[in-house]
Design a protein around this motif. Structure first.
Motif, mmCIF file in Angstrom:
data_model
loop_
_atom_site.group_PDB
_atom_site.id
_atom_site.type_symbol
_atom_site.label_atom_id
_atom_site.label_comp_id
_atom_site.label_asym_id
_atom_site.label_seq_id
_atom_site.Cartn_x
_atom_site.Cartn_y
_atom_site.Cartn_z
ATOM 1 N N SER A 119 0.808 -1.223 0.000
ATOM 2 C CA SER A 119 0.000 0.000 0.000
ATOM 3 C C SER A 119 0.841 1.273 0.000
ATOM 4 O O SER A 119 0.458 2.273 -0.613
ATOM 5 C CB SER A 119 -0.951 0.011 1.201
ATOM 6 O OG SER A 119 -0.260 -0.201 2.402
ATOM 7 N N GLY A 410 -6.859 1.924 8.163
ATOM 8 C CA GLY A 410 -7.811 2.145 7.084
ATOM 9 C C GLY A 410 -7.166 2.033 5.710
ATOM 10 O O GLY A 410 -7.743 1.452 4.777
ATOM 11 N N ILE A 411 -5.956 2.557 5.573
ATOM 12 C CA ILE A 411 -5.251 2.513 4.287
ATOM 13 C C ILE A 411 -4.856 1.078 3.932
ATOM 14 O O ILE A 411 -5.012 0.640 2.786
ATOM 15 C CB ILE A 411 -4.007 3.426 4.323
ATOM 16 C CG1 ILE A 411 -4.449 4.890 4.397
ATOM 17 C CG2 ILE A 411 -3.112 3.188 3.109
ATOM 18 C CD1 ILE A 411 -3.326 5.860 4.686
ATOM 19 N N ILE A 413 -6.292 -1.755 4.867
ATOM 20 C CA ILE A 413 -7.485 -2.527 4.523
ATOM 21 C C ILE A 413 -8.044 -2.096 3.172
ATOM 22 O O ILE A 413 -8.454 -2.930 2.347
ATOM 23 C CB ILE A 413 -8.553 -2.370 5.624
ATOM 24 C CG1 ILE A 413 -8.033 -2.933 6.948
ATOM 25 C CG2 ILE A 413 -9.838 -3.071 5.225
ATOM 26 C CD1 ILE A 413 -7.563 -4.364 6.884
ATOM 27 N N ALA A 414 -8.062 -0.785 2.931
ATOM 28 C CA ALA A 414 -8.586 -0.280 1.661
ATOM 29 C C ALA A 414 -7.765 -0.800 0.489
ATOM 30 O O ALA A 414 -8.314 -1.215 -0.539
ATOM 31 C CB ALA A 414 -8.597 1.249 1.668
ATOM 32 N N ASP A 415 -6.453 -0.784 0.641
ATOM 33 C CA ASP A 415 -5.591 -1.215 -0.460
ATOM 34 C C ASP A 415 -5.730 -2.705 -0.734
ATOM 35 O O ASP A 415 -5.887 -3.130 -1.882
ATOM 36 C CB ASP A 415 -4.134 -0.882 -0.145
ATOM 37 C CG ASP A 415 -3.201 -1.225 -1.292
ATOM 38 O OD1 ASP A 415 -3.160 -0.461 -2.271
ATOM 39 O OD2 ASP A 415 -2.521 -2.277 -1.224
ATOM 40 N N CYS A 484 -9.592 5.792 10.978
ATOM 41 C CA CYS A 484 -9.725 4.614 10.129
ATOM 42 C C CYS A 484 -10.648 4.911 8.939
ATOM 43 O O CYS A 484 -10.310 4.596 7.785
ATOM 44 C CB CYS A 484 -10.267 3.439 10.936
ATOM 45 S SG CYS A 484 -10.407 1.899 10.013
ATOM 46 N N TYR A 488 -9.450 5.161 5.043
ATOM 47 C CA TYR A 488 -10.071 4.251 4.073
ATOM 48 C C TYR A 488 -10.649 5.019 2.893
ATOM 49 O O TYR A 488 -10.368 4.718 1.724
ATOM 50 C CB TYR A 488 -11.158 3.445 4.786
ATOM 51 C CG TYR A 488 -11.787 2.349 3.954
ATOM 52 C CD1 TYR A 488 -11.279 1.061 3.984
ATOM 53 C CD2 TYR A 488 -12.897 2.600 3.153
ATOM 54 C CE1 TYR A 488 -11.859 0.044 3.217
ATOM 55 C CE2 TYR A 488 -13.480 1.606 2.386
ATOM 56 C CZ TYR A 488 -12.958 0.318 2.430
ATOM 57 O OH TYR A 488 -13.521 -0.670 1.670
ATOM 58 N N TYR A 491 -7.940 7.276 0.914
ATOM 59 C CA TYR A 491 -7.008 6.465 0.120
ATOM 60 C C TYR A 491 -7.688 5.908 -1.127
ATOM 61 O O TYR A 491 -7.119 5.942 -2.227
ATOM 62 C CB TYR A 491 -6.423 5.322 0.937
ATOM 63 C CG TYR A 491 -5.542 4.430 0.081
ATOM 64 C CD1 TYR A 491 -4.300 4.884 -0.351
ATOM 65 C CD2 TYR A 491 -5.970 3.171 -0.348
ATOM 66 C CE1 TYR A 491 -3.493 4.104 -1.171
ATOM 67 C CE2 TYR A 491 -5.180 2.386 -1.166
ATOM 68 C CZ TYR A 491 -3.938 2.850 -1.580
ATOM 69 O OH TYR A 491 -3.162 2.088 -2.401
ATOM 70 N N ILE A 492 -8.895 5.399 -0.976
ATOM 71 C CA ILE A 492 -9.604 4.850 -2.137
ATOM 72 C C ILE A 492 -9.815 5.932 -3.197
ATOM 73 O O ILE A 492 -9.595 5.700 -4.403
ATOM 74 C CB ILE A 492 -10.954 4.241 -1.706
ATOM 75 C CG1 ILE A 492 -10.712 2.914 -0.961
ATOM 76 C CG2 ILE A 492 -11.848 4.006 -2.921
ATOM 77 C CD1 ILE A 492 -11.977 2.247 -0.466
#
Length: 516
Positions: A119, A410-411, A413-415, A484, A488, A491-492
């Motif tokens: 990420s 959050g980053i 998990i998002a990635d 978080c 998330y 980043y998305i």
């Protein structure tokens, strides 16, 4: 996904820990040494069963800090059953997020800072690694200090003549008594020695420590209940909440539980990497989090409730409770147990994490053991006994640093889930080639760097603004969730704008949806 094959050992500074290195990693000959050592490379064998994960959580939950955290929930005006419900809801949320963060590390067999390369980029991963490492160093010092306080109790019970050495005003230096230094040094050496022996020895220790603490906690609870003839009142609050105050109290309590576990939750991949299968990790999380936590919560609430009729006041610190017991054996056993419990949580939550994190910064110069020793030395230099009881000091250090854990989570998990659909190219985690999947821009994923800055400002602001301006004073309790969610979402948005992993050309993936 690239298959992982054992390769020859890397030359240089890679040192095995007592014949069993923490990783037993399988480094391919073409892995870049600037990103690789045996500790960080993908595991040759993943041997941990569900019980080992279960025991890990027992060591993490059964701590003086956890006991006190639960006890403080009564101070906000919740009764026993409300506290109990909040604890269960909070720990189920922790279980859900731990399962999410466990998968990439278990899937690839690498620790948290290496999965972060996907990420943040192969060099950018040092950003989350250093942040998490610094937090762990500070908490390592705090937990060692708490264990030293328990050891002081044992020493004073066995040798009352040492009381003068425990007086910081008469015999103290830099805010700690001479006896405190002796106890701290003993605990420091014991933890360092245990860590030095390697991950397999640590696994055996936490396999023992978790159940052992359970037995003594049950014994302490039954002892206290017998002393008061099981006549206790579970309504331990001095005041009662109602209406919206009750709603905010309940949600704040749930948020406190999640925040307490936010550090170990972020770097849980350091442990899930050893799991035989992802199903084994999830099973261990189920028994180690909601089931284990429910039992521990019951013991905590009942023991705290018994202190009211027995000592005339609510005591939420187990060290103080043990001190008041008029039984030498009970005091010695209790003191020893809290020492073991604190060593357990310190090793799993605050020693292993910075060991991997600092090793990731310079793998050929900093081995896993050296990274751990850097953390151990740093924990002394911050003199935790001076600021542990200072709410302002904790706020401006751990409060602000801790606010960054949510965005990092959050980053990650998002990635992994939304952007990459659970696909990791293993070999590209260890290459500095510009054609590598995780090279991005000079080794940094600008989307992740920009996202952590933006979401970090939001998260830290949710902690600092209420403190400085005395407004929305309830907001800091939710800083992990704020950070978080911000990490998330931001980043998305940035990843799709910059077409990271082709995400700008296709719909977002849902959690559980894999790449075809």
């Amino acid at each position: 996904m690239t298959d992982i094959k054992p390769g020859p050992e890397l030359p240089g500074d890679i040192v095995e820990a007592a014949g069993y290195p923490p990783g037993r990693g399988a480094a391919e000959p073409f892995y870049d040494p600037r990103l690789t050592n045996e500790d960080l490379a993908p595991l040759k064998e993943q041997t941990w069963k569900s019980y080992n994960i279960f025991a890990f959580w027992m060591s993490d939950v059964h701590s003086v800090g956890g006991y006190i955290t639960m006890g403080t929930l009564f101070a906000i005006g919740l009764n026993a059953w409300q506290v109990f419900i909040c604890l269960i809801v909070g720990i189920c949320i922790v279980q859900f997020f731990c399962n999410l963060v466990a998968k990439p590390s278990q899937q690839v067999g690498v620790p948290y800072p290496v999965t972060s390369r996907a990420s943040f980029g192969v060099l950018g991963a040092n950003i989350p690694a250093i942040i998490r490492g610094l937090i762990a160093v500070a908490w390592y010092g705090v937990q060692t200090f708490l264990a030293a306080e328990s050891l002081n109790i044992v020493f004073l019970k066995l040798w009352p003549g040492l009381a003068n050495l425990a007086d910081v005003d008469q015999h103290g230096f830099l805010g700690l008594s001479y006896l405190g230094y002796i106890s701290y040094a003993i605990l420091w050496v014991l933890q360092a020695a245990l860590f030095w022996r390697g991950m397999e020895v640590i696994r055996r220790f936490i396999d023992f420590a978790g159940p052992a603490v359970y037995v003594v906690m049950m014994a302490l609870c039954l002892y206290m209940l017998f002393k008061v003839d099981f006549n206790i009142d579970l309504n331990l609050s001095s005041h009662h909440l109602s209406g919206w105050s009750l709603v905010w109290g309940l949600t704040g309590a749930v948020a406190s539980v999640v925040a307490y576990f936010s550090g170990p939750m972020l770097n849980f991949g350091d442990f899930s990497r050893y799991g035989r299968t992802f199903e084994a990790v999830k099973k261990g999380n189920f028994w180690g989090l909601p089931i284990n936590f429910i039992v521990f919560s019951l013991l905590t609430v009942l023991t705290a409730a018994a202190t009211v009729p027995l000592y005339g006041e609510l005591i939420t610190d187990p060290i103080v409770t043990v001190q008041k017991i008029d039984n030498t054996f009970a005091i010695l056993l209790g003191g020893f147990t809290f020492v073991v419990a604190t060593i357990g949580i310190n090793i799993v939550a605050n020693f292993i994490s910075p060991a991997f994190d600092f090793s990731n910064v310079s793998p050929q110069r900093i081995t896993w053991r050296m990274g751990g020793m850097i953390a151990a030395i740093g924990s002394v230099l911050v003199t935790p006994w001076n600021w542990y009881n200072n709410s302002d000091a904790i706020f401006w250090t751990l409060g602000i640093l801790g606010a960054l854990i949510g965005p990092l989570f959050g980053i990650l998990i998002a990635d992994f889930y939304a952007i990459r659909r659970q696909k990791i190219v293993v070999d590209d985690l260890f290459t500095m080639s510009e054609s590598g999947e995780y090279w991005y821009t000079k080794g940094y994923n600008l989307a992740a760097v920009q996202a952590v800055i933006a979401s970090g400002i939001i998260s830290v602001g949710s902690v600092v603004v209420p403190k400085v301006f005395d407004v929305v004073t309830w907001l800091p309790a939710y800083s992990w969730f704020v950070g978080c969610a911000a990490g998330y979402v931001i980043y998305i948005a940035l990843a799709r704008m910059q077409n990271v992993a082709g995400s700008g050309d296709r719909p977002l993936a849902l959690i559980g949806e894999k790449a075809s």
